[in-house]
Design a protein around this motif. Structure first.
Motif, mmCIF file in Angstrom:
data_model
loop_
_atom_site.group_PDB
_atom_site.id
_atom_site.type_symbol
_atom_site.label_atom_id
_atom_site.label_comp_id
_atom_site.label_asym_id
_atom_site.label_seq_id
_atom_site.Cartn_x
_atom_site.Cartn_y
_atom_site.Cartn_z
ATOM 1 N N THR A 37 173.155 89.558 -11.681
ATOM 2 C CA THR A 37 172.345 90.422 -10.833
ATOM 3 C C THR A 37 171.006 89.746 -10.580
ATOM 4 O O THR A 37 170.450 89.111 -11.479
ATOM 5 C CB THR A 37 172.101 91.778 -11.533
ATOM 6 O OG1 THR A 37 173.356 92.394 -11.802
ATOM 7 C CG2 THR A 37 171.254 92.698 -10.674
ATOM 8 N N ILE A 38 170.490 89.890 -9.369
ATOM 9 C CA ILE A 38 169.192 89.318 -9.031
ATOM 10 C C ILE A 38 168.244 90.438 -8.619
ATOM 11 O O ILE A 38 168.543 91.216 -7.705
ATOM 12 C CB ILE A 38 169.314 88.277 -7.906
ATOM 13 C CG1 ILE A 38 170.197 87.106 -8.363
ATOM 14 C CG2 ILE A 38 167.929 87.774 -7.496
ATOM 15 C CD1 ILE A 38 170.532 86.120 -7.293
ATOM 16 N N LEU A 39 167.138 90.538 -9.322
ATOM 17 C CA LEU A 39 166.059 91.456 -8.967
ATOM 18 C C LEU A 39 164.988 90.637 -8.259
ATOM 19 O O LEU A 39 164.732 89.497 -8.642
ATOM 20 C CB LEU A 39 165.468 92.113 -10.214
ATOM 21 C CG LEU A 39 166.427 92.843 -11.149
ATOM 22 C CD1 LEU A 39 165.695 93.307 -12.405
ATOM 23 C CD2 LEU A 39 167.066 94.018 -10.437
ATOM 24 N N GLU A 40 164.358 91.208 -7.252
ATOM 25 C CA GLU A 40 163.341 90.453 -6.512
ATOM 26 C C GLU A 40 162.027 91.220 -6.473
ATOM 27 O O GLU A 40 162.010 92.422 -6.220
ATOM 28 C CB GLU A 40 163.818 90.172 -5.078
ATOM 29 C CG GLU A 40 165.023 89.255 -5.038
ATOM 30 C CD GLU A 40 165.428 88.889 -3.621
ATOM 31 O OE1 GLU A 40 164.766 89.345 -2.667
ATOM 32 O OE2 GLU A 40 166.398 88.138 -3.471
ATOM 33 N N ARG A 41 160.967 90.477 -6.700
ATOM 34 C CA ARG A 41 159.618 91.021 -6.588
ATOM 35 C C ARG A 41 158.827 90.034 -5.740
ATOM 36 O O ARG A 41 158.535 88.930 -6.163
ATOM 37 C CB ARG A 41 159.007 91.182 -7.981
ATOM 38 C CG ARG A 41 157.630 91.785 -8.017
ATOM 39 C CD ARG A 41 157.516 93.159 -7.424
ATOM 40 N NE ARG A 41 158.220 94.204 -8.124
ATOM 41 C CZ ARG A 41 158.119 95.493 -7.826
ATOM 42 N NH1 ARG A 41 157.322 95.880 -6.832
ATOM 43 N NH2 ARG A 41 158.810 96.393 -8.480
ATOM 44 N N ASP A 42 158.517 90.428 -4.521
ATOM 45 C CA ASP A 42 157.867 89.545 -3.557
ATOM 46 C C ASP A 42 156.446 90.035 -3.305
ATOM 47 O O ASP A 42 156.241 91.096 -2.718
ATOM 48 C CB ASP A 42 158.668 89.530 -2.257
ATOM 49 C CG ASP A 42 158.225 88.446 -1.301
ATOM 50 O OD1 ASP A 42 157.023 88.132 -1.270
ATOM 51 O OD2 ASP A 42 159.083 87.906 -0.579
ATOM 52 N N MET A 43 155.474 89.237 -3.724
ATOM 53 C CA MET A 43 154.073 89.645 -3.633
ATOM 54 C C MET A 43 153.556 89.713 -2.198
ATOM 55 O O MET A 43 152.586 90.421 -1.930
ATOM 56 C CB MET A 43 153.183 88.677 -4.420
ATOM 57 C CG MET A 43 153.555 88.516 -5.863
ATOM 58 S SD MET A 43 153.566 90.082 -6.727
ATOM 59 C CE MET A 43 154.673 89.680 -8.035
ATOM 60 N N ALA A 44 154.161 88.966 -1.277
ATOM 61 C CA ALA A 44 153.699 88.996 0.118
ATOM 62 C C ALA A 44 154.264 90.206 0.856
ATOM 63 O O ALA A 44 153.634 90.733 1.768
ATOM 64 C CB ALA A 44 154.095 87.711 0.843
ATOM 65 N N ARG A 45 155.437 90.643 0.477
ATOM 66 C CA ARG A 45 156.068 91.779 1.165
ATOM 67 C C ARG A 45 155.615 93.124 0.598
ATOM 68 O O ARG A 45 155.669 94.136 1.300
ATOM 69 C CB ARG A 45 157.589 91.658 1.081
ATOM 70 C CG ARG A 45 158.129 90.431 1.795
ATOM 71 C CD ARG A 45 159.649 90.384 1.729
ATOM 72 N NE ARG A 45 160.183 89.092 2.080
ATOM 73 C CZ ARG A 45 160.414 88.683 3.323
ATOM 74 N NH1 ARG A 45 160.146 89.466 4.335
ATOM 75 N NH2 ARG A 45 160.911 87.478 3.552
ATOM 76 N N ALA A 46 155.207 93.125 -0.656
ATOM 77 C CA ALA A 46 154.711 94.359 -1.286
ATOM 78 C C ALA A 46 153.534 93.978 -2.181
ATOM 79 O O ALA A 46 153.704 93.668 -3.355
ATOM 80 C CB ALA A 46 155.820 95.030 -2.100
ATOM 81 N N MET A 47 152.351 93.985 -1.571
ATOM 82 C CA MET A 47 151.142 93.591 -2.297
ATOM 83 C C MET A 47 150.863 94.558 -3.446
ATOM 84 O O MET A 47 151.036 95.768 -3.300
ATOM 85 C CB MET A 47 149.943 93.561 -1.355
ATOM 86 C CG MET A 47 150.044 92.511 -0.261
ATOM 87 S SD MET A 47 149.916 90.832 -0.862
ATOM 88 C CE MET A 47 148.182 90.742 -1.233
ATOM 89 N N LEU A 48 150.446 93.986 -4.568
ATOM 90 C CA LEU A 48 150.113 94.795 -5.733
ATOM 91 C C LEU A 48 148.606 95.036 -5.782
ATOM 92 O O LEU A 48 147.822 94.176 -5.381
ATOM 93 C CB LEU A 48 150.548 94.072 -7.017
ATOM 94 C CG LEU A 48 152.041 93.779 -7.151
ATOM 95 C CD1 LEU A 48 152.302 93.003 -8.430
ATOM 96 C CD2 LEU A 48 152.851 95.060 -7.132
ATOM 97 N N PRO A 49 148.207 96.186 -6.314
ATOM 98 C CA PRO A 49 146.768 96.444 -6.425
ATOM 99 C C PRO A 49 146.159 95.622 -7.553
ATOM 100 O O PRO A 49 146.826 95.300 -8.532
ATOM 101 C CB PRO A 49 146.716 97.936 -6.757
ATOM 102 C CG PRO A 49 148.015 98.206 -7.460
ATOM 103 C CD PRO A 49 149.028 97.300 -6.804
#
Length: 194
Positions: A37-49
């Motif tokens: 399984t691959i989980l993705e966390r993309d900082m450009a598509r969903a900016m974090l505070p």
């Protein structure tokens, strides 16, 4: 079951060397772990505070609730779900992207990802991490790590992750031998995963 958490931090959605190397890594990882399984966390598509005083207070006071704390819990849960972590990291102004720093600030939490009861002890044991670092110049010390690898490794070690592999792509500002450098990193990834 193998689960790979992919964390992308390039601001470029297209024409990103770190993303391209990340895509290659994932393609090779998938060949080895066809049921993974691959989980993705993309900082450009969903900016974090970035951290706020209220969020930090909530790290130490369970009576405080905020959306940022809920997001922090979500990010930490992704780490616990994963058996391997892939971090793709370009160099911006001699450091990691601020979006990746914001990510680390939300996941480095006492009693969640490390304890400090009798010295610092990370809680994310038995996980592998892979760092793809990309720089326009050449910053590695011969036989040593580059500044991005040093920074990210320090944080991962703090969390208890010590099984770390490195795939640096340096000199992207010099296109004359970039194809050769890219192939060299791809070969390194293949050897590591096979």
């Amino acid at each position: 079951m193998h689960t790979l958490l992919r964390i992308d931090s390039s601001i470029r959605i297209q024409d990103s060397y770190s993303r391209r190397m990340g895509d290659y890594f994932v393609s090779q990882w998938t060949l080895k772990h066809s049921n993974g399984t691959i989980l993705e966390r993309d900082m450009a598509r969903a900016m974090l505070p970035h951290l706020s005083q209220n969020t930090v207070n909530g790290f130490f006071d369970d009576s405080i609730f905020s959306e940022e704390l809920s997001l922090s819990d979500e990010l930490i849960e992704e780490l616990y779900q994963s058996s391997e972590i892939l971090i793709t990291c370009p160099m911006y102004n001699y450091g990691i992207p601020s979006s990746l720093k914001a990510y680390f600030d939300l996941i480095v939490r006492t009693k969640k990802t490390f304890t400090a009861d009798s010295g610092i002890k990370g809680l994310l044991h038995h996980k592998k991490a892979h760092i793809i670092s990309v720089m326009g110049g050449v910053h590695s010390v011969p036989g040593g790590m580059n500044p991005l690898e040093i920074h990210v490794t320090s944080i991962l070690n703090h969390l208890g992750i010590t099984d770390i592999s490195y795939f640096p792509l340096e000199g992207t500002a010099f296109p004359q031998d970039l194809s050769e450098k890219t192939k060299s990193v791809e070969t390194l990834i293949c050897k590591h995963l096979n």
